[in-house]
Design a protein around this motif. Structure first.
Motif, PDB file in Angstrom:
ATOM      1  N   MET A 110      -4.917   0.166  -8.265  1.00 35.01           N
ATOM      2  CA  MET A 110      -5.760   1.023  -7.430  1.00 35.01           C
ATOM      3  C   MET A 110      -7.091   0.320  -7.215  1.00 35.01           C
ATOM      4  O   MET A 110      -7.718  -0.139  -8.165  1.00 35.01           O
ATOM      5  CB  MET A 110      -5.964   2.387  -8.088  1.00 35.01           C
ATOM      6  CG  MET A 110      -6.676   3.415  -7.180  1.00 35.01           C
ATOM      7  SD  MET A 110      -8.475   3.288  -7.249  1.00 35.01           S
ATOM      8  CE  MET A 110      -8.775   3.942  -8.898  1.00 35.01           C
ATOM      9  N   LEU A 111      -7.526   0.215  -5.964  1.00 31.10           N
ATOM     10  CA  LEU A 111      -8.770  -0.454  -5.618  1.00 31.10           C
ATOM     11  C   LEU A 111      -9.727   0.538  -4.981  1.00 31.10           C
ATOM     12  O   LEU A 111      -9.327   1.331  -4.118  1.00 31.10           O
ATOM     13  CB  LEU A 111      -8.510  -1.603  -4.641  1.00 31.10           C
ATOM     14  CG  LEU A 111      -7.579  -2.718  -5.121  1.00 31.10           C
ATOM     15  CD1 LEU A 111      -7.238  -3.650  -3.970  1.00 31.10           C
ATOM     16  CD2 LEU A 111      -8.212  -3.493  -6.260  1.00 31.10           C
ATOM     17  N   VAL A 112     -10.984   0.517  -5.392  1.00 29.52           N
ATOM     18  CA  VAL A 112     -12.025   1.311  -4.747  1.00 29.52           C
ATOM     19  C   VAL A 112     -12.805   0.375  -3.843  1.00 29.52           C
ATOM     20  O   VAL A 112     -13.469  -0.559  -4.311  1.00 29.52           O
ATOM     21  CB  VAL A 112     -12.960   1.968  -5.779  1.00 29.52           C
ATOM     22  CG1 VAL A 112     -14.052   2.765  -5.067  1.00 29.52           C
ATOM     23  CG2 VAL A 112     -12.171   2.882  -6.709  1.00 29.52           C
ATOM     24  N   ALA A 113     -12.711   0.603  -2.540  1.00 28.75           N
ATOM     25  CA  ALA A 113     -13.307  -0.313  -1.562  1.00 28.75           C
ATOM     26  C   ALA A 113     -14.383   0.394  -0.760  1.00 28.75           C
ATOM     27  O   ALA A 113     -14.324   1.610  -0.524  1.00 28.75           O
ATOM     28  CB  ALA A 113     -12.232  -0.858  -0.629  1.00 28.75           C
ATOM     29  N   TYR A 114     -15.350  -0.393  -0.311  1.00 31.97           N
ATOM     30  CA  TYR A 114     -16.427   0.145   0.520  1.00 31.97           C
ATOM     31  C   TYR A 114     -15.948   0.164   1.966  1.00 31.97           C
ATOM     32  O   TYR A 114     -15.962  -0.841   2.672  1.00 31.97           O
ATOM     33  CB  TYR A 114     -17.680  -0.715   0.382  1.00 31.97           C
ATOM     34  CG  TYR A 114     -18.861  -0.188   1.180  1.00 31.97           C
ATOM     35  CD1 TYR A 114     -19.535   0.949   0.775  1.00 31.97           C
ATOM     36  CD2 TYR A 114     -19.286  -0.840   2.337  1.00 31.97           C
ATOM     37  CE1 TYR A 114     -20.607   1.443   1.494  1.00 31.97           C
ATOM     38  CE2 TYR A 114     -20.350  -0.351   3.070  1.00 31.97           C
ATOM     39  CZ  TYR A 114     -21.021   0.787   2.650  1.00 31.97           C
ATOM     40  OH  TYR A 114     -22.074   1.268   3.376  1.00 31.97           O
ATOM     41  N   ASP A 115     -15.476   1.322   2.391  1.00 35.23           N
ATOM     42  CA  ASP A 115     -14.953   1.466   3.750  1.00 35.23           C
ATOM     43  C   ASP A 115     -14.786   2.946   4.036  1.00 35.23           C
ATOM     44  O   ASP A 115     -14.831   3.789   3.130  1.00 35.23           O
ATOM     45  CB  ASP A 115     -13.611   0.745   3.884  1.00 35.23           C
ATOM     46  CG  ASP A 115     -13.495  -0.005   5.202  1.00 35.23           C
ATOM     47  OD1 ASP A 115     -14.081   0.459   6.197  1.00 35.23           O
ATOM     48  OD2 ASP A 115     -12.839  -1.058   5.220  1.00 35.23           O
TER      49      ASP A 115
ATOM     50  N   ILE B   8       0.843  -1.197   0.000  1.00 37.38           N
ATOM     51  CA  ILE B   8       0.000   0.000   0.000  1.00 37.38           C
ATOM     52  C   ILE B   8       0.885   1.257   0.000  1.00 37.38           C
ATOM     53  O   ILE B   8       1.796   1.388   0.809  1.00 37.38           O
ATOM     54  CB  ILE B   8      -0.938   0.015   1.214  1.00 37.38           C
ATOM     55  CG1 ILE B   8      -1.907  -1.173   1.158  1.00 37.38           C
ATOM     56  CG2 ILE B   8      -1.720   1.334   1.273  1.00 37.38           C
ATOM     57  CD1 ILE B   8      -2.786  -1.298   2.382  1.00 37.38           C
ATOM     58  N   GLN B   9       0.593   2.174  -0.913  1.00 42.59           N
ATOM     59  CA  GLN B   9       1.313   3.441  -0.965  1.00 42.59           C
ATOM     60  C   GLN B   9       0.568   4.547  -0.221  1.00 42.59           C
ATOM     61  O   GLN B   9       1.145   5.243   0.602  1.00 42.59           O
ATOM     62  CB  GLN B   9       1.527   3.859  -2.425  1.00 42.59           C
ATOM     63  CG  GLN B   9       2.438   2.922  -3.197  1.00 42.59           C
ATOM     64  CD  GLN B   9       2.687   3.407  -4.604  1.00 42.59           C
ATOM     65  OE1 GLN B   9       1.763   3.834  -5.295  1.00 42.59           O
ATOM     66  NE2 GLN B   9       3.932   3.348  -5.043  1.00 42.59           N
ATOM     67  N   TYR B  10      -0.713   4.712  -0.541  1.00 43.95           N
ATOM     68  CA  TYR B  10      -1.532   5.677   0.190  1.00 43.95           C
ATOM     69  C   TYR B  10      -3.001   5.339  -0.030  1.00 43.95           C
ATOM     70  O   TYR B  10      -3.368   4.574  -0.932  1.00 43.95           O
ATOM     71  CB  TYR B  10      -1.237   7.126  -0.226  1.00 43.95           C
ATOM     72  CG  TYR B  10      -1.513   7.457  -1.671  1.00 43.95           C
ATOM     73  CD1 TYR B  10      -2.744   7.979  -2.081  1.00 43.95           C
ATOM     74  CD2 TYR B  10      -0.541   7.262  -2.653  1.00 43.95           C
ATOM     75  CE1 TYR B  10      -2.995   8.285  -3.416  1.00 43.95           C
ATOM     76  CE2 TYR B  10      -0.782   7.577  -3.976  1.00 43.95           C
ATOM     77  CZ  TYR B  10      -2.014   8.088  -4.346  1.00 43.95           C
ATOM     78  OH  TYR B  10      -2.263   8.399  -5.660  1.00 43.95           O
ATOM     79  N   ILE B  11      -3.845   5.911   0.845  1.00 42.15           N
ATOM     80  CA  ILE B  11      -5.289   5.658   0.802  1.00 42.15           C
ATOM     81  C   ILE B  11      -5.992   7.001   0.802  1.00 42.15           C
ATOM     82  O   ILE B  11      -5.684   7.882   1.617  1.00 42.15           O
ATOM     83  CB  ILE B  11      -5.742   4.821   2.005  1.00 42.15           C
ATOM     84  CG1 ILE B  11      -4.959   3.495   2.057  1.00 42.15           C
ATOM     85  CG2 ILE B  11      -7.248   4.549   1.954  1.00 42.15           C
ATOM     86  CD1 ILE B  11      -5.187   2.708   3.329  1.00 42.15           C
TER      87      ILE B  11
ATOM     88  N   VAL C  31      -7.596   2.773  -2.532  1.00 46.71           N
ATOM     89  CA  VAL C  31      -6.358   2.211  -2.008  1.00 46.71           C
ATOM     90  C   VAL C  31      -5.363   2.085  -3.162  1.00 46.71           C
ATOM     91  O   VAL C  31      -5.556   1.284  -4.077  1.00 46.71           O
ATOM     92  CB  VAL C  31      -6.601   0.847  -1.345  1.00 46.71           C
ATOM     93  CG1 VAL C  31      -5.294   0.288  -0.791  1.00 46.71           C
ATOM     94  CG2 VAL C  31      -7.637   0.969  -0.232  1.00 46.71           C
ATOM     95  N   HIS C  32      -4.322   2.878  -3.117  1.00 41.23           N
ATOM     96  CA  HIS C  32      -3.301   2.869  -4.161  1.00 41.23           C
ATOM     97  C   HIS C  32      -2.145   1.982  -3.711  1.00 41.23           C
ATOM     98  O   HIS C  32      -1.502   2.247  -2.695  1.00 41.23           O
ATOM     99  CB  HIS C  32      -2.804   4.287  -4.424  1.00 41.23           C
ATOM    100  CG  HIS C  32      -3.866   5.217  -4.922  1.00 41.23           C
ATOM    101  ND1 HIS C  32      -4.008   5.547  -6.248  1.00 41.23           N
ATOM    102  CD2 HIS C  32      -4.856   5.893  -4.259  1.00 41.23           C
ATOM    103  CE1 HIS C  32      -5.028   6.374  -6.398  1.00 41.23           C
ATOM    104  NE2 HIS C  32      -5.553   6.608  -5.202  1.00 41.23           N
ATOM    105  N   THR C  33      -1.886   0.918  -4.459  1.00 44.74           N
ATOM    106  CA  THR C  33      -0.784   0.020  -4.150  1.00 44.74           C
ATOM    107  C   THR C  33       0.320   0.206  -5.179  1.00 44.74           C
ATOM    108  O   THR C  33       0.230   1.052  -6.076  1.00 44.74           O
ATOM    109  CB  THR C  33      -1.252  -1.442  -4.135  1.00 44.74           C
ATOM    110  OG1 THR C  33      -1.473  -1.882  -5.477  1.00 44.74           O
ATOM    111  CG2 THR C  33      -2.536  -1.599  -3.320  1.00 44.74           C
TER     112      THR C  33
END
Length: 232
Positions: A169-174, A151-154, A163-165
Motif C-alpha cells: 500500500m502506497l500513500v501518494a501525493y495526488d 493496482i487493486q483499488y485507490i 494506492v493498494h496493490t
C-alpha cells in the motif's frame, strides 16, 4: 465490415433519435425499426442482425421478455428511461444500458463497447500493452514505479491517495480526480466519491458494495449505472 442493427422502441422520438445517431456511424446500417417487441421478435426469426437497440417498457411484451424469448439474441444495447432494470438486463448479457434522454457522446461509448466485443483483433493487443503499462507515484521524496496490472483499488484522502496493490500500500501525493482521468477507463472505474477500483480485481458485488480481497468498498448511487455497464 458492415454491421446490421435494429431499433425497437414504442416512442417515436426515441426511435428517430437512435436512427439519426446510427446513420452517422460508418459501417453500421439500420435494417429495421419497430414500435413493439412482437414485430421485432418476428423479424429476428428470419433475419440476421448484429446489434439491437431495445427499449424495456413496451405494451404487451417488454424488452426483457423479448430477450428471454430469443434462443440466439444479437448483441443488445438497452435504451430506457428507467434505472430499475439494470441488474436484470446485465444478467441477460446486454453490452450497455443507456438512460433516456440519450446523448450522442454516451451513444458513441456504447458503439465502442459493441466494437470491442466484435473486433477481437483490436482487443487482444490492448490487453498485452496494458500488462506492460506503469505510472510513477510521488511517495515522500521519491517517485515509485507501479504497474497498472498490480493496482487493486485507490482510496482518496483529500490531497492524498492510498494506492493498494497486490503486495503493498502506497500513500501518494495526488488527487483521486486526477487519477481517474489518468487511468484507462476500460480497466479502472470510480465507484464512489472516495474509491477507484480495478475491474478485474473485483470478487463479488451487490446493490450497495463490492469486494476486492477482504476489503468491502461502497458503491455510490451516482456511480452505479456506469459500474454495471463497465462490467459488461
Amino acid at each position: 465490415m458492415n454491421y446490421q442493427c435494429i431499433i425497437i422502441d414504442d416512442e417515436q422520438p426515441a426511435r428517430e433519435l437512435l436512427q439519426l445517431y446510427v446513420e452517422q456511424i460508418p459501417g453500421l446500417d439500420v435494417k429495421g425499426v419497430f414500435d413493439n417487441a412482437f414485430e421485432g421478435f418476428t423479424f429476428l426469426q428470419t433475419n440476421a442482425v448484429n446489434l439491437m437497440f431495445l427499449d424495456i417498457q413496451m405494451p404487451r411484451m417488454s424488452g426483457l421478455e423479448l430477450l428471454r424469448s430469443l434462443k440466439h439474441a444479437p448483441k443488445t444495447i438497452i435504451t430506457t428511461a428507467f434505472r430499475d432494470y439494470a441488474l436484470d438486463a446485465f444478467e441477460l448479457d446486454v453490452i450497455d444500458y443507456l438512460l433516456k434522454p440519450i446523448s450522442q457522446d454516451r451513444f458513441l461509448k456504447s458503439i465502442s463497447k459493441f466494437h470491442s466485443y466484435t473486433d477481437k483483433s483490436f482487443a487482444q493487443p490492448e490487453i498485452s500493452a496494458y500488462e506492460q503499462t506503469y505510472i510513477f507515484l510521488k511517495v515522500g521524496k521519491d517517485q515509485i514505479k507501479v504497474y497498472l496490472k498490480d493496482i487493486q483499488y485507490i482510496e482518496g484522502l483529500k490531497d492524498y491517495i492510498k494506492v493498494h496493490t497486490t503486495d503493498k500500500m502506497l500513500v501518494a501525493y495526488d488527487r483521486l480526480g486526477y487519477m481517474e482521468e489518468k487511468l484507462p477507463d476500460m480497466h479502472f472505474l470510480r465507484v464512489h466519491k472516495s474509491f477507484i477500483v480495478a475491474l478485474d480485481k473485483i470478487n463479488r458485488f451487490n446493490h450497495d458494495s463490492l469486494h476486492i480481497g477482504n476489503r468491502e468498498i461502497p458503491l455510490g448511487r451516482v456511480y452505479k449505472q456506469n459500474f454495471l455497464a463497465a462490467l459488461k
